[in-house]
Design a protein around this motif. Structure first.
Motif, short mmCIF file in Angstrom:
data_model
loop_
_atom_site.label_atom_id
_atom_site.label_comp_id
_atom_site.label_asym_id
_atom_site.label_seq_id
_atom_site.Cartn_x
_atom_site.Cartn_y
_atom_site.Cartn_z
N SER A 203 1.02 -1.42 -0.02
CA SER A 203 -0.06 0.02 -0.26
C SER A 203 0.72 1.29 -0.07
CB SER A 203 -1.02 -0.09 1.31
OG SER A 203 -0.09 0.29 2.41
N LEU A 204 2.19 1.07 0.50
CA LEU A 204 3.12 2.27 0.72
C LEU A 204 3.64 2.45 -0.87
CD1 LEU A 204 4.63 1.46 3.85
CD2 LEU A 204 3.31 3.50 3.52
N LEU A 205 3.86 1.38 -1.77
CA LEU A 205 4.67 1.50 -2.76
C LEU A 205 3.78 1.76 -4.09
CD1 LEU A 205 7.08 -1.27 -2.21
CD2 LEU A 205 7.41 1.00 -1.50
N THR A 206 2.32 1.54 -3.79
CA THR A 206 1.40 1.61 -5.18
C THR A 206 1.08 2.95 -5.58
OG1 THR A 206 -0.64 0.87 -5.90
CG2 THR A 206 -0.59 1.68 -3.60
N GLY A 207 0.90 3.09 -6.73
CA GLY A 207 0.57 4.58 -7.42
C GLY A 207 -0.83 4.34 -7.55
N PHE A 208 -1.67 3.43 -7.22
CA PHE A 208 -3.06 3.33 -7.22
C PHE A 208 -3.76 4.39 -6.53
CE2 PHE A 208 -7.30 0.65 -7.14
CZ PHE A 208 -7.68 1.23 -8.26
N LEU A 209 -4.45 5.25 -7.08
CA LEU A 209 -4.96 6.40 -6.13
C LEU A 209 -6.23 5.69 -5.17
CD1 LEU A 209 -5.06 9.19 -5.55
CD2 LEU A 209 -7.06 9.77 -7.44
N PRO A 210 -6.86 5.01 -5.30
CA PRO A 210 -7.77 4.67 -4.37
C PRO A 210 -7.00 3.93 -3.13
CG PRO A 210 -8.95 3.70 -6.31
CD PRO A 210 -7.26 4.51 -6.68
N VAL A 211 -6.29 2.98 -3.45
CA VAL A 211 -5.43 2.48 -2.30
C VAL A 211 -4.68 3.61 -1.43
CG1 VAL A 211 -3.55 1.16 -1.69
CG2 VAL A 211 -5.25 0.27 -3.52
N GLN A 212 -4.22 4.53 -2.05
CA GLN A 212 -3.55 5.58 -1.45
C GLN A 212 -4.49 6.61 -0.58
OE1 GLN A 212 -1.56 8.08 -4.49
NE2 GLN A 212 0.19 6.88 -4.59
N LEU A 213 -5.70 6.72 -1.14
CA LEU A 213 -6.73 7.34 -0.10
C LEU A 213 -7.17 6.53 0.95
CD1 LEU A 213 -9.09 8.92 -3.27
CD2 LEU A 213 -7.51 10.02 -1.74
N ALA A 214 -7.39 5.20 0.55
CA ALA A 214 -7.71 4.29 1.85
C ALA A 214 -6.39 4.32 2.95
CB ALA A 214 -7.95 2.90 1.37
N ARG A 215 -5.32 4.32 2.47
CA ARG A 215 -4.31 4.04 3.33
C ARG A 215 -3.98 5.72 4.35
NH1 ARG A 215 0.32 4.58 0.26
NH2 ARG A 215 0.35 6.67 0.77
N GLY A 216 -4.23 6.83 3.14
CA GLY A 216 -4.17 7.85 4.09
C GLY A 216 -5.41 8.27 4.95
N ALA A 217 -6.46 7.83 4.92
CA ALA A 217 -7.63 7.80 5.73
C ALA A 217 -7.32 7.13 6.94
CB ALA A 217 -8.82 7.37 5.26
N GLY A 218 -6.78 5.82 6.68
CA GLY A 218 -6.45 4.86 8.14
C GLY A 218 -5.64 5.73 8.85
N MET A 219 -4.46 6.09 8.31
CA MET A 219 -3.34 6.63 9.14
C MET A 219 -3.77 8.03 9.62
SD MET A 219 -0.70 4.75 8.69
CE MET A 219 0.55 5.70 9.33
N TYR A 220 -4.77 8.63 9.09
CA TYR A 220 -5.37 10.19 9.74
C TYR A 220 -6.15 9.60 10.85
CZ TYR A 220 -8.42 13.97 10.55
OH TYR A 220 -8.84 15.09 11.05
N PHE A 221 -7.23 8.56 10.84
CA PHE A 221 -8.16 8.29 11.81
C PHE A 221 -7.24 7.65 12.95
CE2 PHE A 221 -11.44 8.58 8.47
CZ PHE A 221 -12.16 9.29 9.33
N ALA A 222 -6.30 6.81 12.56
CA ALA A 222 -5.51 6.01 13.60
C ALA A 222 -4.68 7.04 14.56
CB ALA A 222 -4.36 5.01 12.96
N GLY A 223 -4.20 8.27 13.96
CA GLY A 223 -3.67 9.37 14.61
C GLY A 223 -4.82 10.17 15.29
N LYS A 224 -5.80 10.21 15.09
CA LYS A 224 -6.75 11.20 15.60
C LYS A 224 -7.78 10.52 16.60
CE LYS A 224 -5.59 14.72 13.58
NZ LYS A 224 -4.92 16.01 14.15
N VAL A 225 -8.10 9.27 16.50
CA VAL A 225 -9.06 8.59 17.26
C VAL A 225 -8.19 7.81 18.21
CG1 VAL A 225 -10.98 7.01 17.18
CG2 VAL A 225 -10.57 8.42 15.42
N GLY A 226 -8.22 8.15 19.46
CA GLY A 226 -7.64 7.53 20.74
C GLY A 226 -7.73 5.98 20.79
N PRO A 227 -9.09 5.56 20.80
CA PRO A 227 -9.17 4.26 20.89
C PRO A 227 -9.00 3.25 19.84
CG PRO A 227 -11.43 5.56 21.45
CD PRO A 227 -10.46 6.45 21.25
N LEU A 228 -8.91 3.85 18.73
CA LEU A 228 -8.46 3.14 17.30
C LEU A 228 -6.92 3.13 17.47
CD1 LEU A 228 -8.91 1.69 14.67
CD2 LEU A 228 -8.74 3.83 13.57
N ARG A 229 -6.45 4.14 17.95
CA ARG A 229 -4.95 3.99 18.07
C ARG A 229 -4.33 2.98 18.94
NH1 ARG A 229 -4.35 8.94 18.61
NH2 ARG A 229 -4.33 8.93 20.94
#
Length: 247
Positions: A203-229
């Motif tokens: 997921s870090l190496l792919t240039g496929f936009l939907p995967v990049q968006l999903a990875r970015g959203a996952g990292m964002y929520f992991a950083g912002k949502v305490g219980p998920l983190r």
């Protein structure tokens, strides 16, 4: 690798294992330690600082160390890694600062830069005659997801539990029957972590936009949502541990 040469073993025979499965690409990890020396102080040591500045090459990860130092892992193409290694010290410091967006101030190298190919290896068998594999003799991970050490510690813990129970029952701790229990306990954990790290790496190496968006959203929520983190952190330490929070 633990090798128990008990009294039941004769001669100097050697356990042989099938060739491990190798998951390798052409990228390399450049690793070094650095220290911030500018007016900006380094970021708090409560969490690693991760920046992915160069598209499609891989993570650029700064992990806090004591004081004003950080450990750095920069995933690059083979050609890009070679270019970084041939830079002068001052050129490399400036390039790393640029990739880090100067979040730690000026960069000063605290160690020599090194590189190694990214590879994942998993032994096809974990046990043989009076022998059990643990740690990186059993599995090798690229520096993504921070799972190599956690998995190795669980190897040691599970092997210790299996051997302790065998001793309590007066069983031969080097027997195939006892060591098969260790193999059974570790196989699913190693397989699931290997697949998870491989998926994260892709997921870090792919240039496929939907995967990049999903990875970015996952990292964002992991950083912002305490219980998920906290769930993700506990799951990284031990399978199923994260869900104990909800019991």
């Amino acid at each position: 690798m633990i090798n128990d040469q008990g009294p039941a073993r004769r001669g100097s025979g050697r356990a042989e294992f099938p060739a491990p499965r190798d998951s390798r690409d052409r990228r390399k990890a450049v690793v070094l330690s650095s220290g911030g020396r500018g007016a900006q102080s380094r970021a708090p040591a409560s969490a690693p600082q991760c920046v992915n500045r160069v598209p499609y090459t891989g993570p650029f990860t700064l992990v806090p160390l004591p004081g004003r130092q950080s450990s750095l892992v920069c995933v690059e193409t083979a050609e890009g890694a070679q270019r970084l290694l041939t830079m002068s010290t001052s050129e490399l410091e400036l390039e790393l600062e640029r990739r880090a967006h100067s979040i730690l101030g000026w960069f000063k190298l605290a160690s020599k830069a090194q590189s190694f190919p990214l590879a994942g290896l998993t032994a096809t068998r974990l046990t043989a005659d009076r022998l059990a594999l643990v740690g990186e003799t059993a599995h090798v991970f690229p520096p993504i997801g921070a799972q190599g050490l956690n998995l190795s510690l669980r190897d040691i813990s599970d092997l210790g539990n299996v051997l302790s129970k065998a001793l309590a029952r007066n069983q031969d701790i080097g027997s195939s029957a006892v060591l098969a229990g260790y193999e059974t306990r570790r196989r699913s954990d190693i397989r699931s972590r290997t697949n998870a790290v491989d998926a994260l790496n892709r997921s870090l190496l792919t240039g496929f936009l939907p995967v990049q968006l999903a990875r970015g959203a996952g990292m964002y929520f992991a950083g912002k949502v305490g219980p998920l983190r906290r769930l993700l952190m506990r799951e990284g330490m031990a399978p199923g541990a994260g869900f104990e929070l909800f019991r």
